[in-house]
Design a protein around this motif. Structure first.
Motif, PDB file in Angstrom:
ATOM      1  N   HIS A   1       3.468  -2.819   7.046  1.00  0.00           N
ATOM      2  CA  HIS A   1       2.384  -1.884   6.723  1.00  0.00           C
ATOM      3  C   HIS A   1       2.390  -0.762   7.758  1.00  0.00           C
ATOM      4  O   HIS A   1       3.076  -0.856   8.784  1.00  0.00           O
ATOM      5  CB  HIS A   1       1.026  -2.584   6.771  1.00  0.00           C
TER       6      HIS A   1
ATOM      7  N   SER B   1       0.736   6.819   8.022  1.00  0.00           N
ATOM      8  CA  SER B   1       0.935   6.723   6.582  1.00  0.00           C
ATOM      9  C   SER B   1       1.405   8.087   6.077  1.00  0.00           C
ATOM     10  O   SER B   1       1.304   9.089   6.786  1.00  0.00           O
ATOM     11  CB  SER B   1      -0.384   6.372   5.897  1.00  0.00           C
TER      12      SER B   1
ATOM     13  N   ASN C   1      -6.560  -3.794  -4.732  1.00  0.00           N
ATOM     14  CA  ASN C   1      -5.720  -3.913  -3.541  1.00  0.00           C
ATOM     15  C   ASN C   1      -4.766  -5.092  -3.745  1.00  0.00           C
ATOM     16  O   ASN C   1      -5.183  -6.248  -3.792  1.00  0.00           O
ATOM     17  CB  ASN C   1      -6.615  -4.156  -2.322  1.00  0.00           C
TER      18      ASN C   1
ATOM     19  N   TYR D   1      -3.623   3.658  -1.491  1.00  0.00           N
ATOM     20  CA  TYR D   1      -3.796   2.341  -0.875  1.00  0.00           C
ATOM     21  C   TYR D   1      -4.068   1.303  -1.968  1.00  0.00           C
ATOM     22  O   TYR D   1      -3.639   0.163  -1.875  1.00  0.00           O
ATOM     23  CB  TYR D   1      -4.970   2.452   0.091  1.00  0.00           C
ATOM     24  N   THR D   2      -4.779   1.737  -3.000  1.00  0.00           N
ATOM     25  CA  THR D   2      -5.181   0.846  -4.089  1.00  0.00           C
ATOM     26  C   THR D   2      -4.857   1.512  -5.432  1.00  0.00           C
ATOM     27  O   THR D   2      -4.501   2.688  -5.484  1.00  0.00           O
ATOM     28  CB  THR D   2      -6.693   0.565  -4.033  1.00  0.00           C
TER      29      THR D   2
ATOM     30  N   THR E   1       1.010   1.961  -6.439  1.00  0.00           N
ATOM     31  CA  THR E   1       0.366   2.708  -5.351  1.00  0.00           C
ATOM     32  C   THR E   1       1.360   3.670  -4.697  1.00  0.00           C
ATOM     33  O   THR E   1       0.961   4.726  -4.206  1.00  0.00           O
ATOM     34  CB  THR E   1      -0.221   1.766  -4.283  1.00  0.00           C
TER      35      THR E   1
ATOM     36  N   GLU F   1       1.964   3.788   2.602  1.00  0.00           N
ATOM     37  CA  GLU F   1       2.462   3.314   3.908  1.00  0.00           C
ATOM     38  C   GLU F   1       3.991   3.304   3.867  1.00  0.00           C
ATOM     39  O   GLU F   1       4.640   2.277   3.777  1.00  0.00           O
ATOM     40  CB  GLU F   1       1.853   1.942   4.205  1.00  0.00           C
TER      41      GLU F   1
ATOM     42  N   HIS G   1       0.888  -1.157   0.000  1.00  0.00           N
ATOM     43  CA  HIS G   1       0.000   0.000   0.000  1.00  0.00           C
ATOM     44  C   HIS G   1       0.930   1.211   0.000  1.00  0.00           C
ATOM     45  O   HIS G   1       1.573   1.507   1.003  1.00  0.00           O
ATOM     46  CB  HIS G   1      -0.906  -0.026   1.238  1.00  0.00           C
TER      47      HIS G   1
END
Ligand SMILES: [Zn+2]
Length: 350
Positions: free
Chosen positions: A161, A233, A126, A114-115, A108, A59, A56
């Motif tokens: 993450h 994040s 994802n 995130y996606t 990403t 992150e 992601h």
């Protein structure tokens, strides 16, 4: 001791390759295979640990962790301002092999998201829902399959993450799996979340495709795997990076790549995916004043109010549905019905 290679994960519609970098430390070597670099780890060369970050892409603290770990393993962080106080780890080499991929999903990462949008992968936006991937599948499935050639050959996997600022740092592992639990304790966050899987999990677990998480796919292949959720994040936060580097060092000790034992763990184990207090209606959410992650709450405690922003009418007084520890709070105030307002983790063990 250290080698790094360009790794092509997939090809975009325009023909542009999706590239990242794979690093190898210790006994193993990267060798040229028909589809790019492959790991050549000697059979008598000790265990293999695989760690990746930024599936992601927003992150980013996991990526910073792997850079700091690199500096400590190779003694290359002399000028860096953010090298931790413990200094180099590289003097004695590693009694095994560490493979790292600091940016597992460049798509990403570039979007700080995130996606991915539907135009890139209409089925698996994802990436962490399609492991172990499929070399003939969708874009994310191909990327996962390429990385799985490293992850699937490991003896332990760490998938780094991060959560939002309002999420307590924790490590997720498969409930009742002793090897995963040992790895989680070695990583050493105070809070461990035990996640049930398959038939023991709630319906949401299957509906949201959680079987396709890297952690779940690898654990099912018999590879102990943990998912640390560091704080923050989008922003490199020194405390989150410190926690991640300490965690990785603990894992390398636990697996025998570094000498010594991980620091003894004494924290809290709670259940994942239960105790989410959800928005009963859409509106603006105001958390209870003073509510913080890490707080102990009892069933019935007020956690906040959802208001209609136009009429000021209170739509919902959110309350804890169980005793537990607050591990996430929605700080982005505009909420839609069904969104998680507050996560309350139910203690399994002290
Ligand atoms: Zn994530």
């Amino acid at each position: 001791m250290h080698d790094a290679r360009d790794l092509v994960l997939a090809r975009l519609p325009s023909g542009v390759p999706v590239r990242t970098t794979v690093h190898v430390y210790g006994e193993g070597r990267l060798v040229d295979g028909p589809d790019g670099p492959e790991l050549d780890a000697p059979a008598d060369g000790g265990p293999v640990v695989y760690a990746q970050a930024a599936q992601h892409g927003r992150e980013v603290n996991g990526t910073a962790v792997l850079r700091r770990l690199h500096e400590r393993l190779t003694g290359s962080g002399g000028d860096a301002t953010d090298v931790g106080p413990e200094g180099d780890l590289g003097d004695g080499g590693l009694a095994g092999t560490l493979v790292t991929v600091p940016v597992a999903d460049p798509l990403t990462f570039d979007r700080v998201s995130y996606t991915t949008p539907e135009s890139l992968d209409a089925i698996h936006s994802n990436m962490n829902r399609c492991w172990p991937g499929d070399a003939d599948g969708t874009l994310h499935e191909r990327m996962a399959a390429r990385l799985w050639r490293f992850a699937g050959a490991a003896d332990a996997v760490v998938d780094l993450h991060t959560g939002s600022p309002a999420m307590l740092t924790h490590t997720v592992y498969m409930r009742d799996d002793a090897a995963c639990r040992g790895l989680a304790e070695a990583f050493g966050t105070d809070l461990l979340l035990a996640e049930a899987a398959g038939e023991e999990a709630d319906a949401e677990w299957a509906e949201r495709g959680f079987a396709g998480k890297l952690r779940v796919a690898a654990t099912r292949e018999g590879i102990p795997t943990v998912t640390p959720e560091l704080a923050h994040s989008r922003e490199v936060v020194p405390e989150a990076v410190d926690a991640g580097v300490d965690g990785m060092v603990g894992v390398l000790r636990h697996e025998g790549l570094l000498p010594g034992e991980p620091a003894p763990w004494s924290g809290t184990v709670a259940r994942n995916h239960l105790g989410r207090v959800e928005a009963a209606d859409s509106g603006l959410f105001t958390p209870e004043r003073g509510l913080s992650v890490g707080d102990e709450v009892a069933a019935g405690d007020r956690l906040g109010v959802v208001h209609d922003p136009t009429t000021f009418e209170p739509l919902q007084t959110a309350a804890a549905d169980r005793d537990g520890i607050v591990y996430s709070i929605a700080r982005e105030a505009t909420v839609t019905a069904g969104a998680t307002l507050v996560g309350v983790a139910e203690r399994l063990e002290e």
